[in-house]
Scaffold this active site. Sequence first.
Site, PDB file in Angstrom:
ATOM      1  N   CYS A  52       0.835  -1.206   0.000  1.00 20.14           N
ATOM      2  CA  CYS A  52       0.000   0.000   0.000  1.00 20.14           C
ATOM      3  C   CYS A  52       0.869   1.256   0.000  1.00 20.14           C
ATOM      4  CB  CYS A  52      -0.899  -0.016   1.237  1.00 20.14           C
ATOM      5  SG  CYS A  52      -1.728   1.548   1.541  1.00 20.14           S
ATOM      6  N   CYS A  55       0.434   3.342   3.439  1.00 23.33           N
ATOM      7  CA  CYS A  55       0.839   2.826   4.756  1.00 23.33           C
ATOM      8  C   CYS A  55       2.161   3.465   5.206  1.00 23.33           C
ATOM      9  CB  CYS A  55       0.973   1.297   4.705  1.00 23.33           C
ATOM     10  SG  CYS A  55      -0.570   0.419   5.047  1.00 23.33           S
ATOM     11  N   HIS A 115      -4.208   0.347   8.075  1.00 20.60           N
ATOM     12  CA  HIS A 115      -4.707   0.072   6.729  1.00 20.60           C
ATOM     13  C   HIS A 115      -6.158  -0.409   6.745  1.00 20.60           C
ATOM     14  CE1 HIS A 115      -4.056  -0.935   2.476  1.00 20.60           C
ATOM     15  NE2 HIS A 115      -4.698  -2.064   2.704  1.00 20.60           N
ATOM     16  N   ASN A 155     -13.806   9.459  -0.873  1.00 21.40           N
ATOM     17  CA  ASN A 155     -14.356   8.550  -1.854  1.00 21.40           C
ATOM     18  C   ASN A 155     -14.034   7.159  -1.342  1.00 21.40           C
ATOM     19  OD1 ASN A 155     -15.782   8.567  -4.199  1.00 21.40           O
ATOM     20  ND2 ASN A 155     -13.997   8.545  -5.518  1.00 21.40           N
ATOM     21  N   SER A 163      -9.090   3.721  -5.716  1.00 24.80           N
ATOM     22  CA  SER A 163      -8.079   2.737  -6.068  1.00 24.80           C
ATOM     23  C   SER A 163      -7.311   2.221  -4.857  1.00 24.80           C
ATOM     24  CB  SER A 163      -7.107   3.339  -7.073  1.00 24.80           C
ATOM     25  OG  SER A 163      -6.612   4.568  -6.567  1.00 24.80           O
ATOM     26  N   HIS A 166      -6.718   2.009   1.750  1.00 21.58           N
ATOM     27  CA  HIS A 166      -6.246   2.623   3.006  1.00 21.58           C
ATOM     28  C   HIS A 166      -7.126   3.834   3.314  1.00 21.58           C
ATOM     29  CE1 HIS A 166      -2.760   3.180   5.872  1.00 21.58           C
ATOM     30  NE2 HIS A 166      -3.556   4.209   6.120  1.00 21.58           N
ATOM     31  N   HIS A 168      -8.584   7.135   3.774  1.00 20.11           N
ATOM     32  CA  HIS A 168      -8.019   8.477   3.551  1.00 20.11           C
ATOM     33  C   HIS A 168      -9.067   9.365   2.907  1.00 20.11           C
ATOM     34  CE1 HIS A 168      -7.659   6.671  -0.467  1.00 20.11           C
ATOM     35  NE2 HIS A 168      -7.563   7.899  -0.947  1.00 20.11           N
ATOM     36  N   GLN A 170      -9.473  13.324   0.581  1.00 14.50           N
ATOM     37  CA  GLN A 170      -8.743  14.267  -0.259  1.00 14.50           C
ATOM     38  C   GLN A 170      -9.235  15.676   0.003  1.00 14.50           C
ATOM     39  OE1 GLN A 170      -7.846  13.024  -4.306  1.00 14.50           O
ATOM     40  NE2 GLN A 170      -9.285  11.337  -4.026  1.00 14.50           N
ATOM     41  N   PHE A 314     -27.629   2.863 -10.249  1.00  8.18           N
ATOM     42  CA  PHE A 314     -26.897   3.497 -11.331  1.00  8.18           C
ATOM     43  C   PHE A 314     -27.572   4.793 -11.737  1.00  8.18           C
ATOM     44  CE2 PHE A 314     -25.423  -0.858 -11.706  1.00  8.18           C
ATOM     45  CZ  PHE A 314     -24.062  -0.675 -11.924  1.00  8.18           C
ATOM     46  N   TYR A 318     -32.551   7.755 -17.633  1.00 11.16           N
ATOM     47  CA  TYR A 318     -33.336   8.955 -17.325  1.00 11.16           C
ATOM     48  C   TYR A 318     -32.519   9.955 -16.512  1.00 11.16           C
ATOM     49  CZ  TYR A 318     -37.483  11.726 -16.559  1.00 11.16           C
ATOM     50  OH  TYR A 318     -38.380  12.760 -16.571  1.00 11.16           O
ATOM     51  N   GLU A 319     -31.701   9.420 -15.596  1.00 13.12           N
ATOM     52  CA  GLU A 319     -30.871  10.300 -14.755  1.00 13.12           C
ATOM     53  C   GLU A 319     -29.889  11.113 -15.580  1.00 13.12           C
ATOM     54  OE1 GLU A 319     -31.300   7.096 -13.287  1.00 13.12           O
ATOM     55  OE2 GLU A 319     -32.065   7.612 -11.298  1.00 13.12           O
ATOM     56  N   GLN A 325     -33.815  10.022 -10.284  1.00 14.90           N
ATOM     57  CA  GLN A 325     -35.068   9.364  -9.928  1.00 14.90           C
ATOM     58  C   GLN A 325     -34.778   8.340  -8.844  1.00 14.90           C
ATOM     59  OE1 GLN A 325     -35.929   5.948 -10.670  1.00 14.90           O
ATOM     60  NE2 GLN A 325     -38.043   6.134  -9.938  1.00 14.90           N
TER      61      GLN A 325
HETATM   62 ZN   LIG Z   1      -2.286   1.110   3.770  1.00 12.14          ZN
END
Ligand SMILES: [Zn+2]
Length: 349
Positions: A52, A55, A115, A155, A163, A166, A168, A170, A314, A318-319, A325
């Site tokens: 990672c 880490c 982690h 996220n 991706s 760990h 975290h 932003q 998803f 329509y979205e 919706q």
């Molecule tokens: Zn890590």
Amino acid sequence: MKNSNLTDYPHRRLNILTGEWTLCSPHRTKRPWQGEQSETQEDKRPQYDPQCYLCPGNVRANGERNPDYTSTFVFTNDFSALLEEAPKFDLNEKNLLVAKSQKGICRVVNFSPRHDLTLAEMNTEDIENVISVWQNEFEFLGSKPFIKYVQIFENKGKIMGNSNPHPHCQIWAQEEIPNEPLKELKQFRKYFNKNERTLLQDYLKLELRKKERLVYSNDSFVAVVPFWAVWPYETLIVSRRPISNILQFKKKEKRDFADILKTITTKYDNLFKVSFPYSAGLHQAPTDGREHKEWHFHMHFYPPLLRSATVKKFMVGYEMLAEPQRDITPEYSSEILRKLPAKHYKDMQ
Ligand SMILES: [Zn+2]
Ligand SMILES: [Zn+2]
């Protein structure tokens, strides 16, 4: 208006923060709640992963080695979407091709050396350390003359395109106020100029009286599934006091914010007994040097899961082409979240 109209028939709900509408189709969900039966996905992660790049002690992609940090760790993103040193330019061809340069700074905040520990499984003292970093970074980045807006966001989960597992978040800070907070700024301003109270102050009062969409609250914060929620289990955390950013937190508010973050993320994990994915972020007043009495501090959680640990909502069709919706009503999802224990399922075995 009969309240049952909202539970039985298709309708649109106004998002008062953005001025945009969401289509709600409750008649499509007459199926019983099946969350308890959904399969669980064991998330067994080591405390330390030698592969990672977040880490402690490991080497990142740009060759830098992380220190052996023992609490939080902040650094400038090695692959920043925004750059502090970039040429200034403006492009405008007949108002048809319009572009402008954008300077900014992107930071990464590791919540802890562990982690395997997400906010839901961290203790509140350690979450308070994360909030302290948010405060320091907001102050540091926001006080730069060219930075007008600081976005702190997390996220979480592969399903959200994250991706690295760990834990975290932003922080992106930039020259202009981006789309979403800009929409909110306009709505906040309009309401404040007319009523001399913040939009969320009055909205919160109404939610506390109706008690139809409450999920959790403490002395300083309230979490609701907003009336206009788009995502099935979307929540909004609002400060009881109309403050515009985290620098205005009192000591008790900081502790209470850590508490509500832990509780909401724990309830999320308990929903499908899985480390619950989401995009979440603080919405604070712009750092453009103006006083923002109209802005009311809040945080959004946008989780993509719908009926189980594997069924995702998803935003397509329509979205993409018309408007968001949803089927399950915000009232129903708030009831489900409200009833879930505030103790993490892993601690109950
Ligand atoms: Zn890590
Ligand atoms: Zn917002």
